[in-house]
Design a protein around this motif. Structure first.
Motif, PDB file in Angstrom:
ATOM      1  N   LYS A  21       0.829  -1.210   0.000  1.00 13.04           N
ATOM      2  CA  LYS A  21       0.000   0.000   0.000  1.00 13.04           C
ATOM      3  C   LYS A  21       0.859   1.255   0.000  1.00 13.04           C
ATOM      4  O   LYS A  21       0.438   2.290   0.505  1.00 13.04           O
ATOM      5  CB  LYS A  21      -0.921  -0.006   1.223  1.00 13.04           C
ATOM      6  CG  LYS A  21      -1.935  -1.127   1.184  1.00 13.04           C
ATOM      7  CD  LYS A  21      -2.924  -1.026   2.293  1.00 13.04           C
ATOM      8  CE  LYS A  21      -3.951  -2.145   2.110  1.00 13.04           C
ATOM      9  NZ  LYS A  21      -5.076  -1.978   2.997  1.00 13.04           N
ATOM     10  N   THR A  22       2.030   1.192  -0.588  1.00 14.77           N
ATOM     11  CA  THR A  22       2.913   2.361  -0.572  1.00 14.77           C
ATOM     12  C   THR A  22       2.298   3.535  -1.324  1.00 14.77           C
ATOM     13  O   THR A  22       2.459   4.682  -0.902  1.00 14.77           O
ATOM     14  CB  THR A  22       4.295   2.027  -1.167  1.00 14.77           C
ATOM     15  OG1 THR A  22       4.131   1.493  -2.484  1.00 14.77           O
ATOM     16  CG2 THR A  22       5.059   1.049  -0.292  1.00 14.77           C
ATOM     17  N   ASP A  23       1.600   3.256  -2.416  1.00 16.84           N
ATOM     18  CA  ASP A  23       0.964   4.335  -3.177  1.00 16.84           C
ATOM     19  C   ASP A  23      -0.131   5.021  -2.359  1.00 16.84           C
ATOM     20  O   ASP A  23      -0.212   6.250  -2.332  1.00 16.84           O
ATOM     21  CB  ASP A  23       0.347   3.808  -4.478  1.00 16.84           C
ATOM     22  CG  ASP A  23       1.384   3.280  -5.453  1.00 16.84           C
ATOM     23  OD1 ASP A  23       2.558   3.680  -5.343  1.00 16.84           O
ATOM     24  OD2 ASP A  23       1.027   2.467  -6.320  1.00 16.84           O
ATOM     25  N   GLU A  24      -0.964   4.219  -1.693  1.00 16.31           N
ATOM     26  CA  GLU A  24      -2.048   4.782  -0.900  1.00 16.31           C
ATOM     27  C   GLU A  24      -1.515   5.617   0.260  1.00 16.31           C
ATOM     28  O   GLU A  24      -2.041   6.694   0.548  1.00 16.31           O
ATOM     29  CB  GLU A  24      -2.930   3.662  -0.352  1.00 16.31           C
ATOM     30  CG  GLU A  24      -3.714   2.921  -1.409  1.00 16.31           C
ATOM     31  CD  GLU A  24      -4.427   1.717  -0.826  1.00 16.31           C
ATOM     32  OE1 GLU A  24      -4.959   1.821   0.304  1.00 16.31           O
ATOM     33  OE2 GLU A  24      -4.449   0.680  -1.489  1.00 16.31           O
ATOM     34  N   ALA A  26       1.426   7.074   0.458  1.00 19.41           N
ATOM     35  CA  ALA A  26       2.044   8.292  -0.088  1.00 19.41           C
ATOM     36  C   ALA A  26       0.980   9.339  -0.394  1.00 19.41           C
ATOM     37  O   ALA A  26       1.155  10.520  -0.086  1.00 19.41           O
ATOM     38  CB  ALA A  26       2.857   7.963  -1.343  1.00 19.41           C
ATOM     39  N   ALA A  27      -0.133   8.910  -0.970  1.00 19.56           N
ATOM     40  CA  ALA A  27      -1.218   9.839  -1.279  1.00 19.56           C
ATOM     41  C   ALA A  27      -1.829  10.403   0.000  1.00 19.56           C
ATOM     42  O   ALA A  27      -2.106  11.604   0.090  1.00 19.56           O
ATOM     43  CB  ALA A  27      -2.287   9.137  -2.124  1.00 19.56           C
ATOM     44  N   TYR A 100       9.756   6.372  -0.755  1.00 20.19           N
ATOM     45  CA  TYR A 100       8.783   5.971  -1.770  1.00 20.19           C
ATOM     46  C   TYR A 100       9.364   6.182  -3.172  1.00 20.19           C
ATOM     47  O   TYR A 100       9.289   5.295  -4.028  1.00 20.19           O
ATOM     48  CB  TYR A 100       7.504   6.790  -1.566  1.00 20.19           C
ATOM     49  CG  TYR A 100       6.425   6.561  -2.594  1.00 20.19           C
ATOM     50  CD1 TYR A 100       5.744   5.354  -2.661  1.00 20.19           C
ATOM     51  CD2 TYR A 100       6.063   7.570  -3.485  1.00 20.19           C
ATOM     52  CE1 TYR A 100       4.736   5.158  -3.588  1.00 20.19           C
ATOM     53  CE2 TYR A 100       5.056   7.381  -4.410  1.00 20.19           C
ATOM     54  CZ  TYR A 100       4.394   6.167  -4.454  1.00 20.19           C
ATOM     55  OH  TYR A 100       3.398   5.964  -5.379  1.00 20.19           O
ATOM     56  N   ASP A 101       9.949   7.347  -3.404  1.00 12.59           N
ATOM     57  CA  ASP A 101      10.543   7.627  -4.711  1.00 12.59           C
ATOM     58  C   ASP A 101      11.727   6.719  -4.999  1.00 12.59           C
ATOM     59  O   ASP A 101      11.895   6.246  -6.124  1.00 12.59           O
ATOM     60  CB  ASP A 101      10.972   9.095  -4.798  1.00 12.59           C
ATOM     61  CG  ASP A 101       9.784  10.030  -4.973  1.00 12.59           C
ATOM     62  OD1 ASP A 101       8.683   9.553  -5.312  1.00 12.59           O
ATOM     63  OD2 ASP A 101       9.960  11.244  -4.765  1.00 12.59           O
ATOM     64  N   ARG A 104      10.664   3.485  -6.257  1.00 12.26           N
ATOM     65  CA  ARG A 104      10.145   3.550  -7.627  1.00 12.26           C
ATOM     66  C   ARG A 104      11.213   3.931  -8.636  1.00 12.26           C
ATOM     67  O   ARG A 104      10.926   4.098  -9.814  1.00 12.26           O
ATOM     68  CB  ARG A 104       9.003   4.571  -7.690  1.00 12.26           C
ATOM     69  CG  ARG A 104       7.786   4.142  -6.915  1.00 12.26           C
ATOM     70  CD  ARG A 104       6.632   5.122  -6.971  1.00 12.26           C
ATOM     71  NE  ARG A 104       6.730   6.096  -8.019  1.00 12.26           N
ATOM     72  CZ  ARG A 104       6.599   7.410  -7.852  1.00 12.26           C
ATOM     73  NH1 ARG A 104       6.370   7.912  -6.665  1.00 12.26           N
ATOM     74  NH2 ARG A 104       6.693   8.242  -8.851  1.00 12.26           N
TER      75      ARG A 104
END
Length: 180
Positions: A21-24, A26-27, A100-101, A104
């Motif tokens: 859930k890294t995207d969630e 981060a958002a 996070y970056d 990615r």
């Protein structure tokens, strides 16, 4: 990353990565950072030691109540507030963003110039930095500092290249003192 903010960001990133859930996260953090940036009251709440842990929890939850969060993020936010670490939230968000970056394949670069850079210059600089970083996408932060007179100061990760006219003039001045 180091200190309180780095430890919290690393723990949250590890938890988010395990849960995929890294995207969630981060958002969510980005939205919360924007809320803090927009509200002077919320900024005062997170920075001031005058407010008790209970008041900070209630105040921060009031601003976020309308948003649904999953159990892990909610527990993280509550633990951070209970342990009186809310003052470091913006640093935690920044450090999480760096992790996070990096996960990615995105590199961060900071460029300082004497005058604002044009779009063509920014694009060429991004391409050069992409090659220098081994093909990673580059997130560029541009700053303007007229004191450097001309040229650029580029920071990419832990590397820095100072091609500013101010630095070159200082080097010439030092060499001239050594001769005379």
């Amino acid at each position: 990353m180091s200190g309180v903010a780095g430890r919290y960001a690393s723990a949250l990133f590890s938890l988010a990565r395990d849960e995929r859930k890294t995207d969630e996260v981060a958002a969510d953090l980005s939205t919360f950072d924007a809320l803090i940036a927009e509200s002077e009251d919320l900024q005062r709440l997170v920075r001031s030691p005058v407010f008790s842990a209970r008041e900070q929890v209630q105040g921060a939850d009031r601003d976020r109540r309308s948003r649904r969060r999953d159990r892990h993020r909610r527990q993280f936010h509550q633990a951070r507030r209970r342990q009186r670490r809310l003052f470091a939230i913006r640093d935690m968000i920044r450090d999480y963003g760096l992790l996070y970056d990096a996960g990615r394949g995105v590199a961060h670069a900071e460029v300082t110039s004497a005058a604002p850079l044009g779009d063509a210059n920014v694009a060429a600089l991004k391409e050069t930095l992409r090659v220098a970083s081994g093909g990673k996408d580059v997130r560029l932060t541009a700053k303007v500092d007229p004191a450097i007179i001309g040229g650029l100061i580029v920071k990419l990760g832990s590397r820095m290249v100072d091609g500013s006219l101010k630095t070159k003039l200082n080097a010439i001045r030092i060499r001239m003192k050594e001769v005379g």
